[in-house]
Motif scaffolding. Structure first.
Motif, PDB file in Angstrom:
ATOM      1  N   LYS A 113      48.373  40.323  52.885  1.00 42.54           N
ATOM      2  CA  LYS A 113      49.174  39.306  52.215  1.00 42.54           C
ATOM      3  C   LYS A 113      48.263  38.321  51.494  1.00 42.54           C
ATOM      4  O   LYS A 113      47.301  37.821  52.064  1.00 42.54           O
ATOM      5  N   LEU A 114      48.574  38.055  50.248  1.00 38.73           N
ATOM      6  CA  LEU A 114      47.854  37.059  49.457  1.00 38.73           C
ATOM      7  C   LEU A 114      48.796  35.909  49.148  1.00 38.73           C
ATOM      8  O   LEU A 114      49.995  36.121  48.939  1.00 38.73           O
ATOM      9  N   SER A 115      48.274  34.699  49.096  1.00 37.55           N
ATOM     10  CA  SER A 115      49.104  33.550  48.735  1.00 37.55           C
ATOM     11  C   SER A 115      49.464  33.636  47.259  1.00 37.55           C
ATOM     12  O   SER A 115      48.844  34.382  46.485  1.00 37.55           O
ATOM     13  N   GLU A 116      50.453  32.867  46.850  1.00 39.49           N
ATOM     14  CA  GLU A 116      50.852  32.875  45.435  1.00 39.49           C
ATOM     15  C   GLU A 116      49.709  32.420  44.543  1.00 39.49           C
ATOM     16  O   GLU A 116      49.498  32.942  43.449  1.00 39.49           O
ATOM     17  N   SER A 117      48.931  31.430  45.020  1.00 36.54           N
ATOM     18  CA  SER A 117      47.798  30.955  44.251  1.00 36.54           C
ATOM     19  C   SER A 117      46.742  32.047  44.095  1.00 36.54           C
ATOM     20  O   SER A 117      46.196  32.254  42.999  1.00 36.54           O
ATOM     21  N   GLU A 118      46.466  32.770  45.173  1.00 41.05           N
ATOM     22  CA  GLU A 118      45.485  33.854  45.117  1.00 41.05           C
ATOM     23  C   GLU A 118      45.961  34.976  44.206  1.00 41.05           C
ATOM     24  O   GLU A 118      45.183  35.504  43.396  1.00 41.05           O
ATOM     25  N   ARG A 119      47.251  35.343  44.311  1.00 37.49           N
ATOM     26  CA  ARG A 119      47.800  36.383  43.437  1.00 37.49           C
ATOM     27  C   ARG A 119      47.679  35.984  41.971  1.00 37.49           C
ATOM     28  O   ARG A 119      47.267  36.777  41.124  1.00 37.49           O
ATOM     29  N   SER A 120      48.051  34.746  41.688  1.00 32.21           N
ATOM     30  CA  SER A 120      48.023  34.276  40.304  1.00 32.21           C
ATOM     31  C   SER A 120      46.597  34.294  39.749  1.00 32.21           C
ATOM     32  O   SER A 120      46.355  34.769  38.626  1.00 32.21           O
ATOM     33  N   ASN A 121      45.646  33.786  40.526  1.00 29.51           N
ATOM     34  CA  ASN A 121      44.258  33.773  40.063  1.00 29.51           C
ATOM     35  C   ASN A 121      43.733  35.182  39.822  1.00 29.51           C
ATOM     36  O   ASN A 121      43.053  35.448  38.827  1.00 29.51           O
ATOM     37  N   ILE A 122      44.043  36.095  40.745  1.00 30.74           N
ATOM     38  CA  ILE A 122      43.584  37.474  40.585  1.00 30.74           C
ATOM     39  C   ILE A 122      44.190  38.089  39.329  1.00 30.74           C
ATOM     40  O   ILE A 122      43.496  38.761  38.553  1.00 30.74           O
ATOM     41  N   CYS A 123      45.472  37.839  39.106  1.00 35.65           N
ATOM     42  CA  CYS A 123      46.144  38.388  37.919  1.00 35.65           C
ATOM     43  C   CYS A 123      45.449  37.967  36.636  1.00 35.65           C
ATOM     44  O   CYS A 123      45.129  38.791  35.773  1.00 35.65           O
ATOM     45  N   TYR A 124      45.240  36.674  36.472  1.00 36.65           N
ATOM     46  CA  TYR A 124      44.688  36.171  35.213  1.00 36.65           C
ATOM     47  C   TYR A 124      43.201  36.485  35.055  1.00 36.65           C
ATOM     48  O   TYR A 124      42.726  36.708  33.937  1.00 36.65           O
ATOM     49  N   LEU A 125      42.473  36.492  36.172  1.00 35.94           N
ATOM     50  CA  LEU A 125      41.040  36.762  36.080  1.00 35.94           C
ATOM     51  C   LEU A 125      40.733  38.250  35.966  1.00 35.94           C
ATOM     52  O   LEU A 125      39.611  38.631  35.622  1.00 35.94           O
ATOM     53  N   ALA A 126      41.738  39.100  36.229  1.00 33.75           N
ATOM     54  CA  ALA A 126      41.518  40.549  36.194  1.00 33.75           C
ATOM     55  C   ALA A 126      41.453  41.095  34.775  1.00 33.75           C
ATOM     56  O   ALA A 126      41.042  42.236  34.571  1.00 33.75           O
ATOM     57  N   PHE A 127      41.880  40.288  33.798  1.00 34.93           N
ATOM     58  CA  PHE A 127      41.818  40.706  32.397  1.00 34.93           C
ATOM     59  C   PHE A 127      40.902  39.745  31.648  1.00 34.93           C
ATOM     60  O   PHE A 127      40.945  38.531  31.889  1.00 34.93           O
ATOM     61  N   PRO A 128      40.067  40.255  30.743  1.00 36.31           N
ATOM     62  CA  PRO A 128      39.276  39.350  29.896  1.00 36.31           C
ATOM     63  C   PRO A 128      40.178  38.392  29.151  1.00 36.31           C
ATOM     64  O   PRO A 128      41.288  38.748  28.744  1.00 36.31           O
ATOM     65  N   ASP A 129      39.710  37.145  28.979  1.00 41.40           N
ATOM     66  CA  ASP A 129      40.521  36.087  28.376  1.00 41.40           C
ATOM     67  C   ASP A 129      41.028  36.467  26.990  1.00 41.40           C
ATOM     68  O   ASP A 129      42.145  36.174  26.616  1.00 41.40           O
ATOM     69  N   SER A 130      40.173  37.095  26.220  1.00 42.25           N
ATOM     70  CA  SER A 130      40.597  37.591  24.902  1.00 42.25           C
ATOM     71  C   SER A 130      40.231  39.064  24.860  1.00 42.25           C
ATOM     72  O   SER A 130      39.129  39.440  24.478  1.00 42.25           O
TER      73      SER A 130
END
Length: 577
Positions: free
Chosen positions: A59-76
């Motif tokens: 189980k991951l917290s919502e904050s951890e899930r969100s960070n992983i989601c956005y950091l898993a893709f290059p910003d551009s």
């Protein structure tokens, strides 16, 4: 395999499909190395979303899930066609998650700069973007992310690359095979060669212990005897070290200034065109002060969606002590008031002599040229000998491995020369062993007095062990106000305190309590029994370095003096034990 179950929630990580992979296992061995493996995909409606978590009970917290989601893709990611690899670091928000006992043992034996921090997770990302006309957006966009407590950047990048490539080719069954195999691995024990079979490859590397300078045992002579079937061997000279010189080559003439900035915990932002470049640069900066542990926060790759974005980009008079690696041009404006900015060239053959320090009065307008933007005035002079050697190596195309070894050796010597006087002084704060009595309270180390320490530098300062000149006293005074000093001092003071506890327990285990008890009242005897029990309990909780033999002797001392008590008191004390 069972059919995947779906669940939904608010936020960018909706639509999670958690595949049922043997949830009844306890996964102890797996957790010693990896917290979980996430697959992140791009959903037309939701954006970046966690598609699966392996094993699915994690189980991951919502904050951890969100960070992983956005950091898993290059910003551009428009310019990131094909495969991209980098690493990230995020805060652990669920502190109820208990770390495996094997990791506590790892920290006790590991070099301090390689210890895991229970407040953070590392993430090792493998992102793939390829054209696919059968998909709605015309692109396949997906990442595999290994989340771990361990800072083994080199090892986990290789592991993630293998798992991701196999997963993209074969799908979910690969994850079941991979997680099963990882759950068979032995614990990470510093000071030993490790052998990690995974998906047909035998990874072999070495994890240093507190004696980080020890010679690494030869891996070339090892036979492939740990596995039932022949595997392709991949030998990694280091589990954690990246190519320091490749990252710092373009600004190597300013490496002494950068060493001071990192040593003092100054706020630094690294701006690059790709996540791998900024992540490697941040990692190289932190490594410049090894073997001293960098005690501030650092983010190898940071985006505007990070949960700490507002905290770290607030318009405060003094930015927080953190090193950020960014790729989004938005940060050039948002962080323009930061005191130290490094712009990294994407070209690996950039001439290091052209990369000059920009000392303009206003750093608000930053050009696109690579360089170090700062108004910081170093306390120490450059070591021109090592710089000439490294710059000569660039001209003669000396192998990067050799350049990295030269640079790493120099920086380690510089850091050790800086820390040796501090280590010598703090060791002098220990009370004399003759003052440790089994019948009195445990003594405490003496106070650290900065002026007393500075007075020792004339006779035992760093100028005696390294040929770098400058205002060493001024550097120490500034260092005393840094998080790195606070972290080092707390760690060393704790070690001294535990050493004193261990010495007193040893003295108590050898004390003649049978004689001591003869003229004592019952209340004093009971108090002694309770004190010994309390000290024993504290020794377990605080990981006080005493042997089981000493613990056994202490229990014998308790039994010795228990014999002198009445049956009623014996019964009560046994009930409370």
């Amino acid at each position: 395999m069972s059919e995947p179950s779906c669940s939904t929630s608010e936020g960018p990580c909706n639509g999670i499909q958690e595949h049922k992979i043997l949830t009844k296992r306890n996964w102890d061995n797996f957790n010693n190395w990896i917290h979980c493996i996430c697959v992140v995909t791009f959903d037309l409606e939701l954006g970046q979303a966690v598609e699966a978590i392996y094993p699915n009970h994690v189980k991951l917290s919502e904050s951890e899930r969100s960070n992983i989601c956005y950091l898993a893709f290059p910003d551009s990611n428009s310019g990131c066609m094909g495969d991209t690899q980098y690493h990230i670091r995020i805060r652990q928000s669920d502190f109820l998650v208990r770390d495996p006992p094997a990791l506590r043992e790892y920290n006790q034996k590991s070099a301090t700069f390689l210890q895991y921090d229970r407040n953070y997770y590392w993430g090792y990302v493998y992102f793939r973007q390829v054209k696919n006309k059968s998909l709605p957006r015309g692109y396949f966009q997906k990442s595999v992310v290994i989340m771990s407590k361990l800072p083994f950047v080199t090892l986990f990048n290789e592991l993630c690359a293998l798992i991701a490539q196999e997963f993209f080719d074969a799908g979910d069954p690969i994850m079941e095979v991979a997680t099963r195999e990882i759950d068979q691995w032995a614990s990470p024990i510093p000071g030993r060669l490790i052998h990690l079979p995974l998906l047909g490859v035998l990874f072999q590397t070495y994890i240093p212990n507190k004696n980080y300078k020890a010679n690494v045992p030869s891996m070339n002579a090892l036979e492939n005897t740990t596995c039932k079937r022949p595997l392709r061997r991949l030998i990694l000279a280091s589990a954690y070290e990246a190519d320091m010189f490749q990252s710092l080559a373009n600004i190597v003439s300013h490496v002494h200034l950068l060493w001071e900035l990192v040593l003092l915990g100054e706020p630094i932002v690294v701006m690059a065109g790709a996540p791998r470049i900024c992540a490697d640069m941040v990692q190289a900066l932190v490594a410049t002060i090894a073997p001293l542990k960098y005690c501030s926060d650092y983010r190898p790759y940071f985006t505007i969606h990070d949960s700490e974005f507002k905290e770290y980009t607030a318009d405060a008079p003094t930015p927080p002590s953190v090193i950020l690696g960014v790729t989004n041009p938005f940060f050039a404006k948002t962080l323009q008031r930061w005191p130290h900015i490094i712009r990294v060239s994407d070209a690996s053959n950039f001439d290091s002599q052209k990369c000059r320090i920009k000392k303009s009065e206003s750093l608000k307008v930053l050009d696109s040229k690579p360089g170090v933007y700062t108004q910081y005035k170093p306390f120490l002079q450059k070591d021109k000998v090592i710089l000439k050697k490294l710059l000569r190596g660039i001209q003669t195309k000396r192998p990067r491995e050799v350049q990295t070894a030269l640079l790493k050796r120099h920086l380690m010597d510089l850091t050790e020369s800086f820390m040796i006087p501090l280590e010598r002084y703090i060791a002098s704060l220990m009370p004399l062993q003759k003052n440790i009595s089994p019948f009195k309270a445990t003594p405490k180390p003496q106070m650290f007095v900065q002026d007393d320490f500075l007075a020792t530098l004339t006779m035992s300062g760093p100028q005696l062990t390294i040929g770098v000149k400058g205002d060493w006293v001024g550097l120490y005074k500034r260092f005393f106000r840094s998080p790195n000093f606070s972290g080092w001092f707390h760690s060393r003071y704790t070690e001294l305190t535990q050493k004193l506890q261990a010495l007193q327990l040893e003295a108590l285990s050898q004390a003649d309590l049978k004689t001591w008890v003869q003229d004592k009242q019952e209340v004093e005897i009971v108090d002694m029994i309770l004190r010994i029990r309390q000290k024993l309990k504290k020794s377990y909780n605080d990981d006080v370095p005493i042997s089981q033999t000493i613990r056994d002797k202490l229990y014998e001392r308790i039994d010795d003096i228990m014999l002198t008590l009445t049956d009623d008191l014996k019964f009560i004390l046994k009930q409370e034990s």
